[in-house]
Scaffold this active site. Structure first.
Site, short mmCIF file in Angstrom:
data_model
loop_
_atom_site.label_atom_id
_atom_site.label_comp_id
_atom_site.label_asym_id
_atom_site.label_seq_id
_atom_site.Cartn_x
_atom_site.Cartn_y
_atom_site.Cartn_z
N LYS A 38 0.82 -1.15 0.21
CA LYS A 38 -0.06 0.07 -0.10
C LYS A 38 0.82 1.59 -0.14
O LYS A 38 2.17 0.99 0.27
CB LYS A 38 -1.02 0.03 1.27
CG LYS A 38 -0.22 -0.01 2.68
CD LYS A 38 -1.03 -0.38 3.68
CE LYS A 38 -0.30 -0.41 4.98
NZ LYS A 38 -1.20 -1.11 6.01
N TYR A 264 13.74 31.33 4.73
CA TYR A 264 12.23 32.23 5.03
C TYR A 264 12.17 32.16 6.48
O TYR A 264 12.65 31.74 7.28
CB TYR A 264 11.14 31.06 4.83
CG TYR A 264 10.91 30.81 3.21
CD1 TYR A 264 10.95 32.25 2.39
CD2 TYR A 264 10.97 29.70 2.76
CE1 TYR A 264 10.74 32.20 0.98
CE2 TYR A 264 10.65 29.70 1.32
CZ TYR A 264 10.58 30.94 0.38
OH TYR A 264 10.49 30.68 -0.65
C1 LIG Z 1 -0.27 -2.05 6.85
C2 LIG Z 1 -0.95 -3.20 7.21
C3 LIG Z 1 -0.06 -4.41 7.57
C4 LIG Z 1 1.47 -4.52 7.35
O1 LIG Z 1 1.87 -3.87 8.89
P1 LIG Z 1 3.36 -3.92 9.07
O2 LIG Z 1 3.61 -3.26 10.27
O3 LIG Z 1 3.94 -2.69 7.88
O4 LIG Z 1 4.22 -5.16 8.51
C5 LIG Z 1 -0.68 -5.81 7.76
N1 LIG Z 1 -2.14 -5.94 8.03
C6 LIG Z 1 -2.83 -4.84 7.79
C7 LIG Z 1 -4.36 -5.12 7.94
C8 LIG Z 1 -2.39 -3.45 7.27
O5 LIG Z 1 -3.36 -2.33 7.36
#
Ligand SMILES: *Cc1c(COP(=O)(O)O)cnc(C)c1O
Length: 367
Positions: A38, A264
């Site tokens: 993601k 700035y």
């Molecule tokens: C993002 C996510 C993961 C991965 O988590 P990490 O801590 O990055 O390994 C697994 N399951 C769900 C439902 C997530 O949203």
């Protein structure tokens, strides 16, 4: 169009392989692996990571439907779980052969309805239980309604049942986590006993694999941040290889006299003569403005150069008074995991946020 921006994010694919194999070695040989890509693969490149790993993984996961569509358009054929579908993109999910996380009765009803319209059969869906994170998911009291919606139809099939741990990295919360695992075992078996399919189960993220592989491995794990080199603790991170290096160069060097200011709002005022280097990366590239005024630092010639004044949209100025360097020299804006962890800590956040903030303007370079 080729990205000619001198600021680049190097992605070390051999480190991805190393980290993937490290987590795989902690699992039973039969446990499936889902890789979470993601948010552009945690700020790396979802498409490149997917192309690199597609032969080795069982599933990919993204948060939103559009992220999955981008992977399909890039030719990825691996099953893709969409963690957070909404009603208005359920049709697209089917059009692009993505598999939805079904987390509420509303979404379940809507998905069955669309499946009927599109005349699909046995379409794979994944049922999520909320066992304590209180973010998305069903609870035990929803089970009878899920069963009554699933049983009389042929359009969708429950392929997996899963849950998510609230504090898998925090061993002070071990008791709570074990309670989540117990709850998940209970609710998943109540559901599975009443439906025609035999779904597989999954619960662990990266820290879950590290801390709960014996209690809650089930049939699949969901590997995210670990793949990118972070184990959510100094010790675990030290066992992983560094994947991302955020690089730039010195555009210009200035000598600032006592009493002059930099940047700035004139946020930095020299109390003696200092030398600064201007680097072409700013908050629009993902460098938090909270790193301004000596909080953040980059590496030049293996030495720390602290940010001087405010982070600008497209540039930072850093103090190089004590560093022997020239215009055009390389700058490591994020050198490795330890550097990212230290910057994250300085601004009260976590590496996840720094990684995912690296904007799309920064070219990704495969190494
Ligand atoms: C993002 C996510 C993961 C991965 O988590 P990490 O801590 O990055 O390994 C697994 N399951 C769900 C439902 C997530 O949203």
């Amino acid at each position: 169009m080729k990205n000619n921006h001198v600021t680049t994010l190097d992605l070390h694919l051999n480190a991805i392989d190393f980290n993937f194999n490290y987590f795989k070695s902690k699992l039973h040989s039969t446990t499936k692996i889902l890789v979470v890509i993601k948010a552009f693969g945690y700020g790396t490149s979802a498409i490149e990571i997917a192309k690199h790993l597609e032969q080795k993984v069982d599933y990919f996961a993204v948060a939103y439907a559009n992220e999955g569509i981008a992977l399909r358009n890039a030719g990825i054929e691996t099953p893709i779980l969409v963690l957070h579908p909404q009603k208005n993109n359920l049709k697209k999910i089917i059009d692009f052969c993505l598999e939805p996380n079904i987390y509420s009765i509303n979404i379940l009803k809507a998905f069955i309805e669309i499946s009927k319209e599109l005349k699909v059969q046995n379409y794979p869906i994944h049922i999520k239980f909320n066992t304590g994170l209180n973010r998305l998911g069903f609870t035990e009291k929803n089970i009878s309604e899920i069963v009554s919606l699933i049983k009389p139809q042929k359009e969708v099939t429950i392929t997996s049942v899963f849950s998510h741990i609230a504090a898998s990295e925090d061993l002070n919360e071990r008791e709570f986590t074990l309670q989540q695992i117990t709850t998940f075992k209970k609710v998943s078996s109540i559901l599975i006993n009443q439906i025609p399919s035999t779904p597989f189960k999954h619960m662990l993220n990266t820290s879950g694999i590290i801390n709960y592989a014996s209690e809650a491995q089930f049939d699949m794990v969901r590997l995210g941040i670990g793949l990118y080199g972070f184990g959510n603790s100094k010790n675990e991170t030290s066992k992983l290889k560094n994947v991302v290096v955020l690089k730039s160069i010195i555009s210009q060097i200035h000598t600032i006299k006592k009493g002059e200011t930099v940047g700035y709002n004139r946020a930095y005022k020299a109390t003696s003569t200092v030398k600064t280097a201007t680097i072409p990366i700013g908050h629009a590239d993902g460098i938090s403005r909270q790193l301004s005024n000596g909080v953040g630092y980059v590496y030049i010639n293996n030495q720390k150069a602290y940010i001087v004044g405010n982070v600008c949209m497209d540039m930072i100025m850093v103090n190089i008074t004590e560093i022997n360097c020239n215009e055009g020299d390389e700058v490591l804006v994020y050198k490795n995991q330890q550097h990212i962890e230290s910057l994250a800590k300085a601004i009260h956040t976590i590496p996840y946020e720094l990684l995912t903030a690296i904007s799309q303007r920064v070219g990704r370079v495969l190494k």
